[in-house]
Design a protein around this motif. Structure first.
Motif, PDB file in Angstrom:
ATOM      1  N   MET A 148       8.100  40.399  58.075  1.00  0.00           N
ATOM      2  CA  MET A 148       7.742  40.004  56.712  1.00  0.00           C
ATOM      3  C   MET A 148       6.224  39.983  56.565  1.00  0.00           C
ATOM      4  O   MET A 148       5.514  39.377  57.378  1.00  0.00           O
ATOM      5  N   VAL A 149       5.730  40.661  55.535  1.00  0.00           N
ATOM      6  CA  VAL A 149       4.309  40.636  55.193  1.00  0.00           C
ATOM      7  C   VAL A 149       4.139  39.686  54.009  1.00  0.00           C
ATOM      8  O   VAL A 149       4.762  39.865  52.963  1.00  0.00           O
ATOM      9  N   VAL A 150       3.323  38.672  54.186  1.00  0.00           N
ATOM     10  CA  VAL A 150       3.058  37.691  53.122  1.00  0.00           C
ATOM     11  C   VAL A 150       1.592  37.799  52.735  1.00  0.00           C
ATOM     12  O   VAL A 150       0.707  37.554  53.558  1.00  0.00           O
ATOM     13  N   VAL A 151       1.328  38.193  51.477  1.00  0.00           N
ATOM     14  CA  VAL A 151      -0.044  38.337  50.983  1.00  0.00           C
ATOM     15  C   VAL A 151      -0.342  37.156  50.065  1.00  0.00           C
ATOM     16  O   VAL A 151       0.297  36.984  49.023  1.00  0.00           O
ATOM     17  N   ILE A 152      -1.292  36.331  50.461  1.00  0.00           N
ATOM     18  CA  ILE A 152      -1.671  35.146  49.687  1.00  0.00           C
ATOM     19  C   ILE A 152      -2.961  35.447  48.936  1.00  0.00           C
ATOM     20  O   ILE A 152      -3.979  35.787  49.533  1.00  0.00           O
ATOM     21  N   MET A 153      -2.910  35.337  47.604  1.00  0.00           N
ATOM     22  CA  MET A 153      -4.067  35.650  46.764  1.00  0.00           C
ATOM     23  C   MET A 153      -4.968  34.427  46.572  1.00  0.00           C
ATOM     24  O   MET A 153      -4.512  33.289  46.650  1.00  0.00           O
ATOM     25  N   GLY A 154      -6.219  34.703  46.277  1.00  0.00           N
ATOM     26  CA  GLY A 154      -7.139  33.619  45.969  1.00  0.00           C
ATOM     27  C   GLY A 154      -6.726  32.846  44.732  1.00  0.00           C
ATOM     28  O   GLY A 154      -7.088  31.684  44.564  1.00  0.00           O
ATOM     29  N   SER A 155      -5.953  33.475  43.850  1.00  0.00           N
ATOM     30  CA  SER A 155      -5.496  32.824  42.625  1.00  0.00           C
ATOM     31  C   SER A 155      -4.303  31.915  42.857  1.00  0.00           C
ATOM     32  O   SER A 155      -3.870  31.213  41.954  1.00  0.00           O
ATOM     33  N   GLY A 156      -3.748  31.944  44.076  1.00  0.00           N
ATOM     34  CA  GLY A 156      -2.578  31.134  44.360  1.00  0.00           C
ATOM     35  C   GLY A 156      -1.271  31.909  44.353  1.00  0.00           C
ATOM     36  O   GLY A 156      -0.238  31.386  44.757  1.00  0.00           O
ATOM     37  N   ARG A 157      -1.308  33.146  43.887  1.00  0.00           N
ATOM     38  CA  ARG A 157      -0.096  33.953  43.885  1.00  0.00           C
ATOM     39  C   ARG A 157       0.252  34.402  45.295  1.00  0.00           C
ATOM     40  O   ARG A 157      -0.631  34.614  46.133  1.00  0.00           O
ATOM     41  N   VAL A 158       1.531  34.543  45.544  1.00  0.00           N
ATOM     42  CA  VAL A 158       2.017  34.978  46.858  1.00  0.00           C
ATOM     43  C   VAL A 158       2.959  36.155  46.660  1.00  0.00           C
ATOM     44  O   VAL A 158       3.882  36.093  45.835  1.00  0.00           O
ATOM     45  N   GLU A 159       2.698  37.249  47.365  1.00  0.00           N
ATOM     46  CA  GLU A 159       3.571  38.424  47.340  1.00  0.00           C
ATOM     47  C   GLU A 159       4.099  38.646  48.757  1.00  0.00           C
ATOM     48  O   GLU A 159       3.351  38.534  49.733  1.00  0.00           O
ATOM     49  N   GLN A 160       5.383  38.948  48.870  1.00  0.00           N
ATOM     50  CA  GLN A 160       5.933  39.186  50.203  1.00  0.00           C
ATOM     51  C   GLN A 160       6.871  40.383  50.194  1.00  0.00           C
ATOM     52  O   GLN A 160       7.525  40.666  49.200  1.00  0.00           O
ATOM     53  N   ARG A 161       6.871  41.094  51.321  1.00  0.00           N
ATOM     54  CA  ARG A 161       7.701  42.282  51.494  1.00  0.00           C
ATOM     55  C   ARG A 161       8.235  42.305  52.925  1.00  0.00           C
ATOM     56  O   ARG A 161       7.588  41.818  53.858  1.00  0.00           O
ATOM     57  N   ILE A 162       9.413  42.884  53.123  1.00  0.00           N
ATOM     58  CA  ILE A 162       9.966  43.141  54.452  1.00  0.00           C
ATOM     59  C   ILE A 162       9.675  44.594  54.798  1.00  0.00           C
ATOM     60  O   ILE A 162       9.972  45.498  54.010  1.00  0.00           O
ATOM     61  N   VAL A 163       9.073  44.831  55.985  1.00  0.00           N
ATOM     62  CA  VAL A 163       8.739  46.200  56.380  1.00  0.00           C
ATOM     63  C   VAL A 163       9.384  46.508  57.732  1.00  0.00           C
ATOM     64  O   VAL A 163       9.535  45.612  58.584  1.00  0.00           O
ATOM     65  N   PRO A 164       9.769  47.770  57.952  1.00  0.00           N
ATOM     66  CA  PRO A 164      10.330  48.167  59.256  1.00  0.00           C
ATOM     67  C   PRO A 164       9.208  48.320  60.276  1.00  0.00           C
ATOM     68  O   PRO A 164       8.089  48.718  59.935  1.00  0.00           O
ATOM     69  N   ILE A 165       9.483  48.019  61.532  1.00  0.00           N
ATOM     70  CA  ILE A 165       8.481  48.114  62.599  1.00  0.00           C
ATOM     71  C   ILE A 165       9.093  48.829  63.806  1.00  0.00           C
ATOM     72  O   ILE A 165      10.309  48.900  63.949  1.00  0.00           O
ATOM     73  N   GLY A 166       8.221  49.334  64.651  1.00  0.00           N
ATOM     74  CA  GLY A 166       8.673  50.057  65.838  1.00  0.00           C
ATOM     75  C   GLY A 166       8.460  49.302  67.123  1.00  0.00           C
ATOM     76  O   GLY A 166       8.802  49.788  68.197  1.00  0.00           O
ATOM     77  N   ILE A 167       7.849  48.102  67.032  1.00  0.00           N
ATOM     78  CA  ILE A 167       7.587  47.276  68.210  1.00  0.00           C
ATOM     79  C   ILE A 167       8.276  45.929  68.015  1.00  0.00           C
ATOM     80  O   ILE A 167       8.274  45.379  66.917  1.00  0.00           O
ATOM     81  N   ASP A 168       8.838  45.416  69.086  1.00  0.00           N
ATOM     82  CA  ASP A 168       9.467  44.101  69.023  1.00  0.00           C
ATOM     83  C   ASP A 168       8.385  43.032  69.175  1.00  0.00           C
ATOM     84  O   ASP A 168       7.875  42.787  70.270  1.00  0.00           O
ATOM     85  N   TYR A 169       8.022  42.408  68.072  1.00  0.00           N
ATOM     86  CA  TYR A 169       6.958  41.406  68.099  1.00  0.00           C
ATOM     87  C   TYR A 169       7.478  40.013  68.450  1.00  0.00           C
ATOM     88  O   TYR A 169       6.737  39.033  68.400  1.00  0.00           O
ATOM     89  N   MET A 170       8.759  39.936  68.809  1.00  0.00           N
ATOM     90  CA  MET A 170       9.325  38.632  69.150  1.00  0.00           C
ATOM     91  C   MET A 170       9.236  38.356  70.650  1.00  0.00           C
ATOM     92  O   MET A 170       9.569  37.269  71.107  1.00  0.00           O
ATOM     93  N   THR A 171       8.768  39.341  71.422  1.00  0.00           N
ATOM     94  CA  THR A 171       8.524  39.120  72.850  1.00  0.00           C
ATOM     95  C   THR A 171       7.135  38.532  73.036  1.00  0.00           C
ATOM     96  O   THR A 171       6.314  38.504  72.111  1.00  0.00           O
ATOM     97  N   ALA A 172       6.839  38.087  74.249  1.00  0.00           N
ATOM     98  CA  ALA A 172       5.521  37.503  74.542  1.00  0.00           C
ATOM     99  C   ALA A 172       4.416  38.532  74.332  1.00  0.00           C
ATOM    100  O   ALA A 172       3.383  38.249  73.701  1.00  0.00           O
ATOM    101  N   ASP A 173       4.612  39.748  74.873  1.00  0.00           N
ATOM    102  CA  ASP A 173       3.603  40.796  74.688  1.00  0.00           C
ATOM    103  C   ASP A 173       3.491  41.181  73.215  1.00  0.00           C
ATOM    104  O   ASP A 173       2.393  41.424  72.700  1.00  0.00           O
TER     105      ASP A 173
END
Length: 345
Positions: A148-173
């Motif tokens: 999930m990509v969460v973009v927080i704006m200076g105005s207080g707005r929040v935009e979020q998107r789910i993107v596909p990835i090729g690396i498992d970022y849930m491991t320690a490395d």
């Protein structure tokens, strides 16, 4: 007092009395209610001159006079300053609007408060993404293949998107790699306008071999999609029922006004375009100055709000031309100023 000053005083008295009573104002009423310190004949002569100038008019066969759009305009232009709100009024605004970090809640409270204060229709434009800056980009692993990509704006707005990835970022490395990528992405985008942030991300995508291509591409796509969906066309309003209280101020029917209030794109254009704000930061469009035919029996008072010097949206009220302009201008300005502090926090 010069003749011009005296006639301006007569015009101001007519505006104030008509706004308060909704009844045409005659010379006797002016002398009874206001300390003009002139004779009845002088007041009648001044009223005749104001009528010749198109600043007041006689409705039907009434002996009294009411302000015209031009009369209201001169009255507003001659206001020495927007009167400040009392300490109690400012405290009421603070108490009602504070206590929430959710933008939707803040803007909903804003229009409800402003419609209550002014007894008019209140409308607020959501902050514009194109004029917003990036405050922070958070990257949150959702699974081995999604993030999930969460973009927080200076105005207080929040935009979020789910993107596909090729690396498992849930491991320690993977977590270490993600932390490093997050730092580089935020360094490239923080406090930049969205368009500038996109350019920096594109450079990062081309030159930074240490960050997964799918990750920077996903962040780029998220911001691009947010811009494409630009929610600046979104407005929220409250107090439409207040128009019924002033139904006698509309020559035929409320239907044209209600039709416009349902067209949020039209409201957005009215909020973000038109007359230049005066030194107090307020824009006032009266009657025929409104470019939309359905609103030519109304007045619109608006003020921008934003983060620092950056205006990201606008807030305002709409009601009949028979409006308490000094009080309404002060209330709109005060609410806009507080809203600016919230989005700049």
């Amino acid at each position: 007092m010069s003749q011009e000053q005296r006639r301006m005083a007569v015009l101001s008295a007519i505006v104030e009395d008509y706004v308060q009573t909704s009844e045409p104002v005659g010379s006797k009423a002016l002398l009874d209610r206001h300390q003009l310190n002139v004779s009845a004949a002088t007041v009648r002569n001044d009223m005749a001159a104001l009528e010749d100038e198109g600043l007041i008019a006689a409705p039907h066969t009434s002996a009294g006079r009411i302000p015209t759009d031009a009369g209201y305009r001169l009255f507003v232009d001659r206001l020495a300053a927007v009167r400040p709100m009392s300490k109690g009024e400012r405290a009421a605004i603070t108490d009602y609007l504070e206590g929430s970090d959710d933008l939707d809640v803040v803007l909903d409270r804003t229009v409800r408060l402003l419609s209550t204060l002014t007894r008019q229709v209140a409308v607020v434009q959501y902050p514009s993404l194109t004029r917003s800056t990036v405050k922070h980009i958070e990257l949150v692993p959702m699974s081995e293949t999604r993030l999930m990509v969460v973009v927080i704006m200076g105005s207080g707005r929040v935009e979020q998107r789910i993107v596909p990835i090729g690396i498992d970022y849930m491991t320690a490395d993977g977590a270490a790699a993600l932390a490093s990528a997050r730092a580089r992405i935020n360094a490239a985008t923080r406090d930049r306008r969205l368009a500038d942030a996109l350019a920096s991300l594109a450079t990062l995508h081309d030159e930074d071999s240490g960050t997964e291509d799918a990750l920077t591409a996903g962040v780029l796509a998220s911001i691009e999609e947010a811009l494409a969906e630009e929610r600046a066309t979104k407005v929220t309003l409250a107090g439409t029922a207040n128009l019924a209280r002033s139904s006698s101020d509309f020559p035929m029917t409320l239907e044209p006004v209600l039709d416009v209030l349902e067209q949020h794109v039209v409201l957005l254009r009215l909020l973000s375009a038109g007359a230049t704000q005066d030194v107090s930061g307020i824009t006032v469009r009266i009657g025929s100055e409104n470019p939309v035919s359905g609103l030519q029996s109304t007045s619109l008072i608006t003020s921008g709000y934003g983060a620092g010097d950056e205006q990201v949206g606008a807030v305002g009220v709409l009601g009949p031309t028979r409006m308490d302009y000094p009080a309404t201008m002060a209330q709109v300005r005060a609410v806009a100023a507080y809203l600016s502090r919230i989005v700049d926090a």
